[in-house]
Design a protein around this motif. Structure first.
Motif, PDB file in Angstrom:
ATOM      1  N   ARG A  77      16.949  40.108 -25.898  1.00  0.00           N
ATOM      2  CA  ARG A  77      17.616  40.978 -26.367  1.00  0.00           C
ATOM      3  C   ARG A  77      17.681  42.410 -25.470  1.00  0.00           C
ATOM      4  NH1 ARG A  77      17.598  42.948 -32.556  1.00  0.00           N
ATOM      5  NH2 ARG A  77      18.580  40.896 -32.668  1.00  0.00           N
ATOM      6  N   THR A  78      16.392  42.872 -25.143  1.00  0.00           N
ATOM      7  CA  THR A  78      16.225  43.906 -24.301  1.00  0.00           C
ATOM      8  C   THR A  78      16.932  44.101 -22.952  1.00  0.00           C
ATOM      9  OG1 THR A  78      14.254  44.445 -25.593  1.00  0.00           O
ATOM     10  CG2 THR A  78      14.509  45.470 -23.482  1.00  0.00           C
ATOM     11  N   GLU A  79      16.633  42.786 -22.335  1.00  0.00           N
ATOM     12  CA  GLU A  79      17.422  42.778 -20.897  1.00  0.00           C
ATOM     13  C   GLU A  79      18.945  42.800 -21.183  1.00  0.00           C
ATOM     14  OE1 GLU A  79      16.378  42.640 -18.005  1.00  0.00           O
ATOM     15  OE2 GLU A  79      14.172  42.632 -18.212  1.00  0.00           O
ATOM     16  N   ILE A  80      19.567  42.045 -22.130  1.00  0.00           N
ATOM     17  CA  ILE A  80      20.749  41.944 -22.489  1.00  0.00           C
ATOM     18  C   ILE A  80      21.469  43.445 -22.840  1.00  0.00           C
ATOM     19  CG2 ILE A  80      22.486  40.919 -24.269  1.00  0.00           C
ATOM     20  CD1 ILE A  80      20.971  38.436 -24.213  1.00  0.00           C
ATOM     21  N   GLN A  81      20.678  44.237 -23.523  1.00  0.00           N
ATOM     22  CA  GLN A  81      21.153  45.358 -23.855  1.00  0.00           C
ATOM     23  C   GLN A  81      21.332  46.380 -22.793  1.00  0.00           C
ATOM     24  OE1 GLN A  81      18.964  46.428 -27.366  1.00  0.00           O
ATOM     25  NE2 GLN A  81      20.494  45.581 -28.747  1.00  0.00           N
ATOM     26  N   ARG A  82      20.113  46.257 -21.907  1.00  0.00           N
ATOM     27  CA  ARG A  82      20.004  47.138 -20.710  1.00  0.00           C
ATOM     28  C   ARG A  82      20.897  46.822 -19.588  1.00  0.00           C
ATOM     29  NH1 ARG A  82      15.047  45.901 -17.221  1.00  0.00           N
ATOM     30  NH2 ARG A  82      16.162  46.389 -15.438  1.00  0.00           N
ATOM     31  N   ALA A  83      21.613  45.521 -19.582  1.00  0.00           N
ATOM     32  CA  ALA A  83      22.559  45.017 -18.787  1.00  0.00           C
ATOM     33  C   ALA A  83      24.072  45.471 -19.133  1.00  0.00           C
ATOM     34  CB  ALA A  83      22.478  43.402 -18.640  1.00  0.00           C
ATOM     35  N   ALA A  84      24.158  45.800 -20.276  1.00  0.00           N
ATOM     36  CA  ALA A  84      25.510  46.183 -20.800  1.00  0.00           C
ATOM     37  C   ALA A  84      26.412  47.321 -19.891  1.00  0.00           C
ATOM     38  CB  ALA A  84      25.687  46.683 -21.981  1.00  0.00           C
ATOM     39  N   PRO A  85      25.643  48.316 -19.263  1.00  0.00           N
ATOM     40  CA  PRO A  85      26.430  49.216 -18.500  1.00  0.00           C
ATOM     41  C   PRO A  85      26.883  48.465 -17.083  1.00  0.00           C
ATOM     42  CG  PRO A  85      24.499  50.132 -19.340  1.00  0.00           C
ATOM     43  CD  PRO A  85      24.357  48.745 -19.686  1.00  0.00           C
ATOM     44  N   PHE A  86      25.987  47.523 -16.763  1.00  0.00           N
ATOM     45  CA  PHE A  86      26.219  46.957 -15.341  1.00  0.00           C
ATOM     46  C   PHE A  86      27.400  46.069 -15.618  1.00  0.00           C
ATOM     47  CE2 PHE A  86      21.927  48.177 -15.157  1.00  0.00           C
ATOM     48  CZ  PHE A  86      21.800  48.660 -13.875  1.00  0.00           C
ATOM     49  N   LEU A  87      27.611  45.245 -16.805  1.00  0.00           N
ATOM     50  CA  LEU A  87      28.720  44.513 -17.028  1.00  0.00           C
ATOM     51  C   LEU A  87      30.030  45.209 -17.079  1.00  0.00           C
ATOM     52  CD1 LEU A  87      29.993  41.790 -17.817  1.00  0.00           C
ATOM     53  CD2 LEU A  87      29.325  42.094 -20.256  1.00  0.00           C
ATOM     54  N   HIS A  88      29.939  46.551 -17.649  1.00  0.00           N
ATOM     55  CA  HIS A  88      30.968  47.463 -17.727  1.00  0.00           C
ATOM     56  C   HIS A  88      31.528  47.661 -16.356  1.00  0.00           C
ATOM     57  CE1 HIS A  88      33.785  50.483 -19.315  1.00  0.00           C
ATOM     58  NE2 HIS A  88      32.990  51.183 -18.611  1.00  0.00           N
ATOM     59  N   GLU A  89      30.462  48.184 -15.705  1.00  0.00           N
ATOM     60  CA  GLU A  89      30.986  48.418 -14.043  1.00  0.00           C
ATOM     61  C   GLU A  89      31.810  47.043 -13.457  1.00  0.00           C
ATOM     62  OE1 GLU A  89      28.699  49.574 -10.089  1.00  0.00           O
ATOM     63  OE2 GLU A  89      27.636  49.744 -11.632  1.00  0.00           O
ATOM     64  N   VAL A  90      31.232  46.075 -13.716  1.00  0.00           N
ATOM     65  CA  VAL A  90      32.041  44.904 -13.276  1.00  0.00           C
ATOM     66  C   VAL A  90      33.301  44.618 -13.742  1.00  0.00           C
ATOM     67  CG1 VAL A  90      32.088  42.491 -13.200  1.00  0.00           C
ATOM     68  CG2 VAL A  90      29.995  43.520 -12.595  1.00  0.00           C
ATOM     69  N   ILE A  91      33.362  44.710 -15.153  1.00  0.00           N
ATOM     70  CA  ILE A  91      34.726  44.877 -15.807  1.00  0.00           C
ATOM     71  C   ILE A  91      35.614  45.859 -15.263  1.00  0.00           C
ATOM     72  CG2 ILE A  91      35.756  44.727 -17.953  1.00  0.00           C
ATOM     73  CD1 ILE A  91      33.447  43.056 -19.198  1.00  0.00           C
ATOM     74  N   SER A  92      35.114  46.900 -15.321  1.00  0.00           N
ATOM     75  CA  SER A  92      36.069  47.958 -14.508  1.00  0.00           C
ATOM     76  C   SER A  92      36.648  47.753 -13.299  1.00  0.00           C
ATOM     77  CB  SER A  92      35.236  49.457 -14.485  1.00  0.00           C
ATOM     78  OG  SER A  92      34.318  49.465 -13.683  1.00  0.00           O
ATOM     79  N   MET A  93      36.043  46.643 -12.483  1.00  0.00           N
ATOM     80  CA  MET A  93      36.630  46.574 -11.301  1.00  0.00           C
ATOM     81  C   MET A  93      37.753  45.364 -11.220  1.00  0.00           C
ATOM     82  SD  MET A  93      33.228  46.759  -8.408  1.00  0.00           S
ATOM     83  CE  MET A  93      32.311  45.653  -9.534  1.00  0.00           C
ATOM     84  N   LEU A  94      37.962  45.007 -12.517  1.00  0.00           N
ATOM     85  CA  LEU A  94      38.957  43.730 -12.616  1.00  0.00           C
ATOM     86  C   LEU A  94      40.172  44.259 -13.461  1.00  0.00           C
ATOM     87  CD1 LEU A  94      36.321  41.273 -13.612  1.00  0.00           C
ATOM     88  CD2 LEU A  94      37.004  41.507 -11.249  1.00  0.00           C
TER      89      LEU A  94
END
Length: 170
Positions: A88-105
């Motif tokens: 859970r901690t890793e998943i929550q920590r990664a959310a901003p990185f996923l946002h960065e990827v999605i903003s490039m699509l």
């Protein structure tokens, strides 16, 4: 972190296949892992999960140039001998990185959530960023899932066919 596969849809991708975390074969020459992989997230990587993704995508009639593959946690978890699943901690920590990827699509219409960790990561991402794309959930395409759940392969294929239909209808 590995890169995107240049043979995929890149920034023009209309679909995102979201898995849990990169495997060792997607990592580049990493001293800590004592392995050399491709350095990219690709269905062309030399591992069984990538092979399953390639085969199922092809059977579903979903062109690779319409999609990109990524992981809810984009960095390798584990040791040189064993991969680890994100918590859970890793998943929550990664959310901003996923946002960065999605903003490039900018053409993104559909996310295929492959496995429970990807589904949990997408839920954490949605809470914070509320994306406006269609999401389909299915099993993770690993050999372990296929061995323990014989119906999983067909369920994934059905989901990918649904994804192909959705992309054709738009």
């Amino acid at each position: 972190m590995p890169w995107f596969d240049p043979a995929s849809g890149g920034v023009e991708a209309r679909s995102l296949f979201l898995l849990e975390a990169p495997g060792q074969k997607s990592m580049g020459a990493e001293a800590a892992l004592r392995r050399t992989g491709s350095g990219i997230i690709s269905i062309d990587n030399d591992d069984p999960t990538a092979q399953n993704c390639w085969t199922l995508r092809d059977e579903a009639g979903l062109p690779y140039e319409l999609s990109v593959h990524w992981n809810v946690v984009p960095w390798y978890l584990g040791t040189a001998d064993r991969i680890a699943a994100p918590g859970r901690t890793e998943i929550q920590r990664a959310a901003p990185f996923l946002h960065e990827v999605i903003s490039m699509l900018p053409a993104l219409e559909l996310v295929v959530l492959m496995g429970r960790k990807a589904q949990a990561g997408w839920a954490a991402y949605q809470e914070q960023y509320a994306p406006k794309v269609h999401a389909l959930a299915t099993w993770h395409p690993s050999p372990r899932v296929f061995a323990s759940r014989p119906a999983a392969r067909q369920e994934i294929l059905d989901t990918l066919r649904q994804a192909a239909d959705l992309l054709r209808s738009v």
